[in-house]
Design a protein around this motif. Structure first.
Motif, PDB file in Angstrom:
ATOM      1  N   GLU A 152       0.744  -1.143  -0.197  1.00  0.00           N
ATOM      2  CA  GLU A 152       0.085  -0.002  -0.114  1.00  0.00           C
ATOM      3  C   GLU A 152       0.719   1.123  -0.041  1.00  0.00           C
ATOM      4  O   GLU A 152       0.629   2.238  -0.907  1.00  0.00           O
ATOM      5  CB  GLU A 152      -0.979  -0.113   1.351  1.00  0.00           C
ATOM      6  N   GLU A 153       1.840   1.181   0.902  1.00  0.00           N
ATOM      7  CA  GLU A 153       2.709   2.556   0.787  1.00  0.00           C
ATOM      8  C   GLU A 153       3.619   2.601  -0.145  1.00  0.00           C
ATOM      9  O   GLU A 153       3.889   3.974  -0.734  1.00  0.00           O
ATOM     10  CB  GLU A 153       3.837   2.450   2.234  1.00  0.00           C
ATOM     11  N   ALA A 155       2.920   1.575  -3.235  1.00  0.00           N
ATOM     12  CA  ALA A 155       1.953   2.072  -4.394  1.00  0.00           C
ATOM     13  C   ALA A 155       1.729   3.580  -4.335  1.00  0.00           C
ATOM     14  O   ALA A 155       1.562   4.197  -5.429  1.00  0.00           O
ATOM     15  CB  ALA A 155       0.637   1.385  -4.411  1.00  0.00           C
ATOM     16  N   LYS A 156       1.746   4.350  -3.209  1.00  0.00           N
ATOM     17  CA  LYS A 156       1.590   5.488  -3.038  1.00  0.00           C
ATOM     18  C   LYS A 156       2.738   6.385  -3.708  1.00  0.00           C
ATOM     19  O   LYS A 156       2.400   7.644  -4.347  1.00  0.00           O
ATOM     20  CB  LYS A 156       1.360   6.188  -1.660  1.00  0.00           C
ATOM     21  N   LYS A 157       3.804   5.716  -3.792  1.00  0.00           N
ATOM     22  CA  LYS A 157       4.951   6.532  -4.304  1.00  0.00           C
ATOM     23  C   LYS A 157       5.166   6.400  -5.824  1.00  0.00           C
ATOM     24  O   LYS A 157       6.086   6.938  -6.400  1.00  0.00           O
ATOM     25  CB  LYS A 157       6.118   6.036  -3.516  1.00  0.00           C
ATOM     26  N   ASP A 159       3.821   5.855  -9.963  1.00  0.00           N
ATOM     27  CA  ASP A 159       2.582   6.223 -10.684  1.00  0.00           C
ATOM     28  C   ASP A 159       2.380   5.032 -11.537  1.00  0.00           C
ATOM     29  O   ASP A 159       1.012   4.854 -11.850  1.00  0.00           O
ATOM     30  CB  ASP A 159       3.035   7.455 -11.670  1.00  0.00           C
ATOM     31  N   LYS A 161       1.971   1.205 -11.743  1.00  0.00           N
ATOM     32  CA  LYS A 161       2.243  -0.164 -10.929  1.00  0.00           C
ATOM     33  C   LYS A 161       0.971  -0.825 -11.187  1.00  0.00           C
ATOM     34  O   LYS A 161       0.080  -0.422 -11.568  1.00  0.00           O
ATOM     35  CB  LYS A 161       2.391   0.220  -9.762  1.00  0.00           C
ATOM     36  N   GLN A 281      11.060   5.170  -1.567  1.00  0.00           N
ATOM     37  CA  GLN A 281      11.436   6.466  -1.363  1.00  0.00           C
ATOM     38  C   GLN A 281      12.629   6.888  -1.985  1.00  0.00           C
ATOM     39  O   GLN A 281      12.326   8.062  -2.669  1.00  0.00           O
ATOM     40  CB  GLN A 281      11.079   6.808  -0.015  1.00  0.00           C
ATOM     41  N   THR A 284      12.500   6.780  -5.810  1.00  0.00           N
ATOM     42  CA  THR A 284      11.470   7.639  -6.520  1.00  0.00           C
ATOM     43  C   THR A 284      11.790   9.101  -6.324  1.00  0.00           C
ATOM     44  O   THR A 284      11.347  10.055  -7.258  1.00  0.00           O
ATOM     45  CB  THR A 284       9.982   7.641  -6.383  1.00  0.00           C
TER      46      THR A 284
END
Length: 324
Positions: A152-153, A155-157, A159, A161, A281, A284
């Protein structure tokens, strides 16, 4: 840097840019070398004396790194790539200790099965990721609740996926995804085991154990563009198998991935998630500076080392295999 065990000595060959090869020998009986390495391997597990672990880690550091310190400093070396032999393959070089700090705090570190390296960084614009994972107990394996947080975390970082989680992560679904389009990164957060026996090397999907040969053939379907990075974040080497690291290396090589990031043993579920989130992190946010994967790995490892909750090597040290 190549490390090799012989009957009466430990040899290190150091290759520096535009320099002749340098050769270091530590005269020791093979039995003493093997015993020390096995003790160090055992010392990485929680419950073992930290004082004794650091003492052993410093002893191996003095064998492999200390003779080269002056040359490394004189040549402003920032990344060490190891080609290891024997039981050394089972020791995470990142956790060697110089008496003050871990080796990973001084250098980016990579492992290689040969001399061909892929040091380029990953461009954020091309960081399309296939993420696959299991959070629930399957086929006799325990649940991995941290995997849900991890995916989940991450995936937030990112674009670009594609995610297959739990019942969506079947062998057929995996195959369809890799046949459909090329992915630069394939990230598997699932149980698995690496062994010197290919029949005992597998990754767990929702519906089956994906054997190493099947896995390699599946990834090779994506032959239009090589996978830059294969990540195996909840796997381990086979207990008691002194050559299990070869299983991981073999899987990495057969998959066609330029680099592979994996654990050498079963690790804490939540710290794995924390590590992976930090790793992405860095990738990206700093890929525009052409940061190597080894340096991104280093920064994520250091973040765990600095966290008192996760600063033990059995929790916070990962190894990068086949390239950097």
């Amino acid at each position: 840097m190549a490390g090799s065990e012989r009957s009466d000595r430990l040899e290190v060959i150091l290759s520096l840019p535009d320099r002749p090869l340098l050769h270091y020998i530590t005269p020791l009986p093979q039995e003493e070398i093997q015993s020390t390495l096995e003790q160090l391997y055992s010392a990485f597990y929680i419950g073992f004396s930290q004082k004794e672990r650091l003492k052993l880690a410093q002893e191996v550091y003095n064998w492999l790194i200390q003779p080269a310190e002056v040359d490394l400093a004189a040549n402003n070396i920032q990344t060490l790539v190891f080609v290891l032999d024997g039981f050394l393959r089972n020791i995470p070089m990142a956790s060697l200790y110089d008496g003050q700090q871990y080796l990973i705090e001084k250098y980016s570190i990579g492992l290689s099965q040969g001399l061909q390296l892929f040091p380029e960084g990953l461009e954020s614009a091309r960081l399309n990721v296939l993420m696959l994972g299991l959070t629930e107990a399957r086929q006799g394996f325990t649940p991995l609740p941290g995997v849900g947080v991890e995916i989940e975390e991450i995936a937030k970082k990112i674009d670009s996926k594609t995610i297959l989680l739990n019942e969506e992560f079947t062998q057929v679904a995996f195959q369809k995804k890799v046949e459909g389009k090329p992915f630069r990164v394939v990230h598997l957060a699932t149980h698995g085991q690496f062994s010197s026996d290919p029949e005992e090397t597998f990754l767990l999907t929702w519906d089956t154990r994906l054997q190493v040969k099947e896995f390699s053939e599946l990834l090779q379907e994506q032959n239009r563009d090589p996978i830059e990075l294969l990540i195996l974040s909840a796997c381990q080497t086979a207990a008691g198998d002194n050559r299990a690291g070869l299983g991981l290396a073999g899987l990495a090589l057969r998959s066609g991935a330029r680099s592979t990031l994996a654990t050498l043993w079963s690790v804490d579920d939540l710290s794995t998630a924390e590590f992976m989130i930090d790793f992405y992190q860095v990738l990206t946010t700093k890929s525009e500076t052409n940061l190597t994967k080894a340096e991104a790995l280093r920064q994520a490892q250091i973040a765990l080392i600095k966290n008192p909750q996760y600063n033990h090597p059995s929790i916070g040290i990962f190894d990068n295999v086949v390239g950097i």
